[in-house]
Design an enzyme around this catalytic site. Structure first.
Site, PDB file in Angstrom:
ATOM      1  N   SER A   1       0.830  -1.198   0.000  1.00 52.92           N
ATOM      2  CA  SER A   1       0.000   0.000   0.000  1.00 52.92           C
ATOM      3  C   SER A   1       0.872   1.259   0.000  1.00 52.92           C
ATOM      4  O   SER A   1       1.652   1.469  -0.915  1.00 52.92           O
ATOM      5  CB  SER A   1      -0.963  -0.042   1.190  1.00 52.92           C
ATOM      6  OG  SER A   1      -1.966   0.932   1.071  1.00 52.92           O
TER       7      SER A   1
ATOM      8  N   ASP B   1      -5.701  -3.517  -2.435  1.00 47.85           N
ATOM      9  CA  ASP B   1      -4.595  -3.289  -1.504  1.00 47.85           C
ATOM     10  C   ASP B   1      -4.036  -4.595  -0.938  1.00 47.85           C
ATOM     11  O   ASP B   1      -4.770  -5.431  -0.412  1.00 47.85           O
ATOM     12  CB  ASP B   1      -5.143  -2.413  -0.361  1.00 47.85           C
ATOM     13  CG  ASP B   1      -4.071  -1.841   0.528  1.00 47.85           C
ATOM     14  OD1 ASP B   1      -3.049  -2.500   0.749  1.00 47.85           O
ATOM     15  OD2 ASP B   1      -4.268  -0.709   1.015  1.00 47.85           O
TER      16      ASP B   1
END
Length: 348
Positions: free
Chosen positions: A52, A193
């Protein structure tokens, strides 16, 4: 002793400023120790891994300039968040209202994030990164963990534009819509993510390094004793949930707490596992985990981009670097003890 040197950076949205500031301090220490103002983090780590926000940082640290040198200093990298945080997490009142603040649809439009990533990464590809890297995401159509690895990107099916890589690893469910990514040979992936399974990617990096690197002068793959890992978190959130409230929560009530607990739990588990691995081979000093607890002066949310909170995050990062000053000095010693290619001297 020579080590294979791994840097791993957790996910955590705007809280990426915290490890970003720690790495500013680390780069300054390297410059001071070597006397070379052109030294960069990418010169001294053999692989960088990120999830991320950590994945975005990874791309930025390894991005080349026209001379195949690191394009950005550590300070310029963290400025992505300081300068673009409000664009990335731009609130639109009407969208918030019609989606019930992220309950019925993603909380933010992806346009601000995509614009910021395009500005930093342009048309560079994963294969352009100057060192091996591992960046996590999760493929929701075929249901599998997905790893962007620059050292495998010589194959077209494994090469992607960096803007797409960074967009995919940061497609946090409920915050941004899933990312549709196309490889250079037109394979289509739907990614979210990597924090959903590896918010702390250090153990993934450890496994990849064992596969990728061999011991000097042999074909035998490295083990824990042959590598050092610097693992940086984006702050430990210790928010407590009241039992009598939580026991009656339904799906809507559990969405935010579950994501918070999942991210923290995954990171803590990886830290436990790596501590056990390095303890077993009596090399505890070669695994360094830095992850400060979020104080009351800092908003624990991943998307709070007020001027006050951005400054608080920067201060926490600087304070963390000061608190772990001795550990960072030890990291520098291990980084410099390993054999180095010659780094160009600063000409200024």
């Amino acid at each position: 002793m020579s080590y294979t040197r791994i840097l791993s950076i957790d996910g955590g949205g705007i809280r990426g400023i915290i490890p970003g500031q720690v790495l500013v301090a680390l780069e300054r220490k390297i410059i001071e120790k070597t006397g070379n103002s052109d030294a960069r983090l990418a010169d001294y780590f053999d692989m960088i891994a990120g999830t991320s926000t950590g994945g975005i940082l990874t791309c930025a640290y390894l991005l080349p300039d026209e001379n195949n040198r690191p394009k950005f200093t550590a300070e310029e990298v963290v400025n992505l968040y300081k300068n673009k945080g409000k664009v990335i997490f731009q609130r639109h009142a009407f969208k918030s209202l019609i989606t019930l603040w992220g309950l019925l649809d993603e909380k933010y439009r992806a346009t601000g994030l995509e614009k910021a990533l395009k500005e930093y990464f342009g048309d560079y590809k994963l294969s352009d990164l100057i060192k091996p890297s591992l960046i996590t995401a999760y493929e929701i159509t075929h249901r599998k963990a997905f790893f962007f690895t620059s050292h495998d990107a010589g194959v077209k099916s494994a090469d992607f534009y960096l803007t797409d890589v960074a967009r995919a690893t940061s497609a946090t469910p409920t915050y941004f819509e899933a990312s549709r990514v196309i490889s250079t040979d037109m394979e289509i992936l739907s990614l979210v993510d990597g924090g959903v399974f590896a918010n702390n990617p250090a153990l993934c990096a450890y496994a990849e390094a064992r596969k990728l690197f061999t011991r000097d002068g042999s074909e035998k793959h490295i083990c824990a004793k042959d590598m050092m890992i610097l693992s940086l978190g984006t702050g430990s959130v210790k928010k407590r949930y009241n039992h009598y409230r939580a026991k009656n929560w339904g799906m809507a009530g559990w969405v935010k707490p579950l994501f918070d607990i999942m991210m923290s739990g995954v990171s803590e588990t990886v830290d436990f596992q790596l501590n056990q691995i390095y303890d077993a081979v009596e090399a505890q000093h070669q695994y360094i985990r830095i992850n400060p607890e979020i104080p009351y002066t800092v908003d624990e949310n991943m998307d709070t981009v007020t001027d006050k909170n951005l400054k608080a995050l920067q201060n926490l990062g600087d304070e963390t670097a000061q608190k772990y000053d001795d550990q960072l000095d030890r990291v520098v010693e291990m980084l410099l003890s390993s054999d180095q290619k010659e780094i160009p001297e600063d000409k200024s």
